[in-house]
Each structure stands twice: as C-alpha cells, then as structure tokens.
Enzyme design. Structure first.
Site, mmCIF file in Angstrom:
data_model
loop_
_atom_site.group_PDB
_atom_site.id
_atom_site.type_symbol
_atom_site.label_atom_id
_atom_site.label_comp_id
_atom_site.label_asym_id
_atom_site.label_seq_id
_atom_site.Cartn_x
_atom_site.Cartn_y
_atom_site.Cartn_z
ATOM 1 N N HIS A 15 1.470 4.238 -3.098
ATOM 2 C CA HIS A 15 2.050 5.766 -2.943
ATOM 3 C C HIS A 15 2.918 6.542 -3.646
ATOM 4 O O HIS A 15 3.027 7.460 -4.091
ATOM 5 C CB HIS A 15 2.087 6.027 -1.335
ATOM 6 C CG HIS A 15 0.688 6.389 -1.019
ATOM 7 N ND1 HIS A 15 -1.212 6.789 -0.706
ATOM 8 C CD2 HIS A 15 -0.122 5.618 0.018
ATOM 9 C CE1 HIS A 15 -1.837 6.880 -0.474
ATOM 10 N NE2 HIS A 15 -1.132 5.878 0.444
ATOM 11 N N HIS A 32 0.997 -0.898 -0.372
ATOM 12 C CA HIS A 32 0.264 0.121 0.369
ATOM 13 C C HIS A 32 0.580 1.058 -0.123
ATOM 14 O O HIS A 32 1.152 1.824 -0.648
ATOM 15 C CB HIS A 32 -0.512 -0.103 1.482
ATOM 16 C CG HIS A 32 -1.838 1.152 1.177
ATOM 17 N ND1 HIS A 32 -2.874 1.066 1.098
ATOM 18 C CD2 HIS A 32 -1.108 2.569 1.672
ATOM 19 C CE1 HIS A 32 -3.087 2.350 1.637
ATOM 20 N NE2 HIS A 32 -2.593 2.805 1.642
ATOM 21 N N GLU A 33 1.999 1.210 0.738
ATOM 22 C CA GLU A 33 2.956 2.149 0.955
ATOM 23 C C GLU A 33 3.963 2.514 -0.434
ATOM 24 O O GLU A 33 3.441 3.742 -0.658
ATOM 25 C CB GLU A 33 4.521 2.595 2.283
ATOM 26 C CG GLU A 33 2.630 2.367 3.656
ATOM 27 C CD GLU A 33 2.050 3.660 3.829
ATOM 28 O OE1 GLU A 33 2.492 4.542 3.436
ATOM 29 O OE2 GLU A 33 1.022 3.460 3.879
#
Ligand code: NI
Length: 193
Positions: free
Chosen positions: A149, A145-146
C-alpha cells in the site's frame, strides 16, 4: 481519536508512493496511529496502511491473532498488533505461496496472491526505535500486503490468476480452489487488510 474514512480502489492516494515519516514521535503521527487503530478496530481485519485513510505517509498497523492462523501454521507465528513506520522488507527465502487476500480498500472482493513465505522486516516503532523482526506464513503475507500500500500497489496488481478474483458473497462456489487454502478455512473478513 476518530474513525477515519477508508479510501477505495481508484482514489489517487492509493496509487502514489507514500512519503517517509521524518519524526515518528511527532504529535501528528501519534494522533494518526491512534486514529488508525480505532479505524482498524471498527472495520475489522488484520492491517491498515496510512494511504488507506487518505494519509500519504509510510505508516502501517497490523496484527495476526492466533485464532486467525491456519490450522497448519505454528501458533507462535501469530503477531501482536504492531506499528511499522518507514518499513522495509527483505525476503529470507525464494519460497512463494499463493493465498487468499482481501482489502478494506477493495471491498467485497477476494483473490489469490503469491507472496514470500519468510521475510525480515525493519521499521521504526511508535517510540521511534528501530526494530527488525522476521515473519512467516500469514503474518508475512499481511506485512507484504500492507507495505505494498505504501508503494501504490493493491493486491489485484499482484495476482497471477485473475480467475480467482471473486466477490466474497459468492465464495461458497470457490471452496477447494486450491489445496487446503480454501475460503472455508478462514472467514473472509479475517483476511481483510
Ligand atoms: Ni489492503
């Protein structure tokens, strides 16, 4: 140190590809890491990427306290807080698991997202040393998820079933949506990354 403002979905900084960090130990990176840690502590959650605080650099902090693992996950898969600078991810199996995600940049919402269950990730740490580690389960999810980004990707762009997208305030209606991975298993704010 300072608590930084968090960018919300729609801000251009969340759509662009973040830049590589040239010097992981530069004073501005040291300051950024301190501010990101304070911002994450203030906001709650398990991870924060620099673009979420309007800084288009490939920097992530993340952690998975043992208390936040699902009951069926190995406590040893908890992840102490880590700094990942210029991270890369390599899946170590073809297994994909669908699980709930939330995001500080998509406030109030939660959705089901497919992710690799077992990854290797490489990055520079805060001292500029190269590190390579493996992660499974929820920790692997948080790292994916990170790192998304850093490439301008928010979790709704990874969703394969938009029917699961919902406001956390309505989550009681979604318990049992699939398997044992229900909102009741984990408080919503614990997933926020
Ligand atoms: Ni996020």
């Amino acid at each position: 140190m300072a608590i930084l403002k968090i960018a919300s979905m729609g801000h251009p900084v969340l759509k662009r590809r973040a830049e590589l960090v040239a010097d992981a130990t530069a004073p501005e990176i040291v300051r950024l890491l301190a501010d990101m840690a304070e911002t994450l502590d203030d906001a709650g959650g398990v991870g924060l990427a620099a673009p979420q605080v309007h800084v288009p650099l490939r920097v992530v902090i993340c952690e998975v306290p043992a208390a936040r693992l699902r009951p069926d996950e190995d406590p040893e898969e908890a992840m102490p807080r880590q700094v990942l600078i210029n991270p890369t991810i390599e899946p170590l199996s073809d297994e994909i698991e669908i699980g709930w995600e939330a995001c500080l940049s998509v406030p109030g919402l939660r959705g089901a997202v497919p992710r690799h269950t077992h990854i290797r990730y490489r990055a520079l740490d805060a001292a500029g040393r190269e590190t390579a580690r493996e992660a499974r389960g929820f920790a692997a999810r948080v790292i994916q998820h990170e790192c998304d980004h850093l490439d301008g990707i928010l979790y709704p762009m990874r969703m394969t079933d938009l029917e699961t997208l919902h406001f956390v305030s309505e989550m009681r209606h979604n318990v049992g949506l699939f398997g044992d991975e229900t909102p009741a298993d984990r408080e919503a704010e614990d997933d926020t990354a």
